[in-house]
Design an enzyme around this catalytic site. Sequence first.
Site, PDB file in Angstrom:
ATOM      1  N   CYS A 277       0.827  -1.218   0.000  1.00 30.82           N
ATOM      2  CA  CYS A 277       0.000   0.000   0.000  1.00 30.82           C
ATOM      3  C   CYS A 277       0.857   1.262   0.000  1.00 30.82           C
ATOM      4  O   CYS A 277       0.329   2.374  -0.097  1.00 30.82           O
ATOM      5  CB  CYS A 277      -0.953  -0.007   1.179  1.00 30.82           C
ATOM      6  SG  CYS A 277      -1.991  -1.476   1.174  1.00 30.82           S
TER       7      CYS A 277
ATOM      8  N   HIS B 133      -9.323   3.910  -1.006  1.00 25.87           N
ATOM      9  CA  HIS B 133      -7.961   3.388  -0.917  1.00 25.87           C
ATOM     10  C   HIS B 133      -7.640   2.445  -2.079  1.00 25.87           C
ATOM     11  O   HIS B 133      -7.530   1.238  -1.902  1.00 25.87           O
ATOM     12  CB  HIS B 133      -7.795   2.678   0.436  1.00 25.87           C
ATOM     13  CG  HIS B 133      -6.413   2.160   0.710  1.00 25.87           C
ATOM     14  ND1 HIS B 133      -5.272   2.716   0.170  1.00 25.87           N
ATOM     15  CD2 HIS B 133      -5.986   1.119   1.481  1.00 25.87           C
ATOM     16  CE1 HIS B 133      -4.206   2.036   0.600  1.00 25.87           C
ATOM     17  NE2 HIS B 133      -4.620   1.062   1.378  1.00 25.87           N
TER      18      HIS B 133
END
Lengths: 381, 103
Positions: A83, A330
């Site tokens: 991420c 996200h």
Amino acid sequence: MKINILGAATTRFGELWETSPRALAREAMSHALKNADLKPQQVDALFVGNMLAGILGNQGNLGSFFAEELGVSVPAFHIEGACASGGLALHNAINSILAGQHKTVMVLGIEKMTDFNQEDITSGLMAAGSDEERQAGATFAGIYALMAQAYMQQYNVSEELLSSVAVKNHYHGSLNTKAQFQNIITIADVMKSTRIADPLKLLDCSPISDGASAVIISSENIGDVSNPVSITASEVATDTLALYQRESFATLSAVTRAASKAYSKANITPSDIDVAEIHDCFSIAEVIATEDLRFSKRGEGAKDIAEGKYTLGKGKIITNPSGGLKACGHPVGATGIKQIVEITEQLRGQAGSRQVKGARIGLTHNVGGSGAVAVIHILQT
Amino acid sequence: MKITPVKLWRRQKHVASLIGKTGTLLQWTVIRVPAKTFVKEAPYPVAIVKMDNNEKMIGQLVDWQLSDLEKGKKVIAVLRKFTPEDAESVIAYTIKFKPHENY
């Protein structure tokens, strides 16, 4: 050498079923070029942050793939760090300029997640964890839940207090037209949402999203230079891949180390920060981040968030004015670049109704895995 | 997650060496939304265990009750099946943890 941000743009984040990865990339990169008043031919190289295209979509060779969309045959690279892929791509782009290899570089963060079902995504994201964690049946929500349990026990913090992170970030998201969720929620909404991994509930967790963000950085002053923002620190630190191998579960050492180096590189202290984009993949992550970044004292992050110390119009340091990962969305490879786009707009005074008044110094906090890698950037006018 | 025979063969000695080792629960969560391989098992607890030699491990808890979920609870490493629902695949085994009563 000064690293200037010439252009910054992001697509809307959300469930964008009608948009392909190519179209997302094209939109983000063309808008960044327009924002910078540059042409594709003025870009010397492309760095791409992405995590899941290879794992879920069986698409590799992403440097060339997206250079094709940019329309120029420049050197192009794919950087992966779970991420934190976006932040790491930017870090490497900066390094290529500092090394004298390039002058003007496009950095694209992109992820297309909603083409796949939730179990495939949950498994795919676990590629960022360790083999032992996968065999145990842990998920990323589960690993952050372990952090939350440790934190709550260590500092005697309640689930309600953790919920205030999502409440704040949804309020900020309600002011952002690019955010996946623009609805205001309450602590009661978070508390009664579906349990995912105890004590984390659905509204403690960032969503599965599609999106792309792009920034153009340069050592030169070219294009539109009326509103200069520069990157004064870009620091990376790593830690064990798995949480369970660490001494403490209530702090991320990679963040504290990268942040310390960044503060010292930019020659500022944590209290100098006006606005920060924090990697709130789960509510507990923002609580721990406010402490690891030294905005809050140990054990007081959740209380400070609940009291409005980081809320627009109330606080001194505003965290996640974009809505953060929770409300803005996200798309994992895009997140680190979206954070830079948000801080750039804030420092330029172009953030509209979510503008942090007089913001001059901003920070981005991008984390990969359960803190196995952390990337901190500091931006200044 | 890809399970290949070669990977299993390489791992089996290590797995076998852990059977019967004991430790205590440090931290746990109950996973309710699992990854693909574990859909049929949810909800299930995943715990960080401090082994008696002070090493830490992560593992799924089996044969558990709510009252077992407490800090310091004694657990023992047991061998359990871990395999995707695919009749053609080699059956894989891994270490899971069971509350240890005779402690």
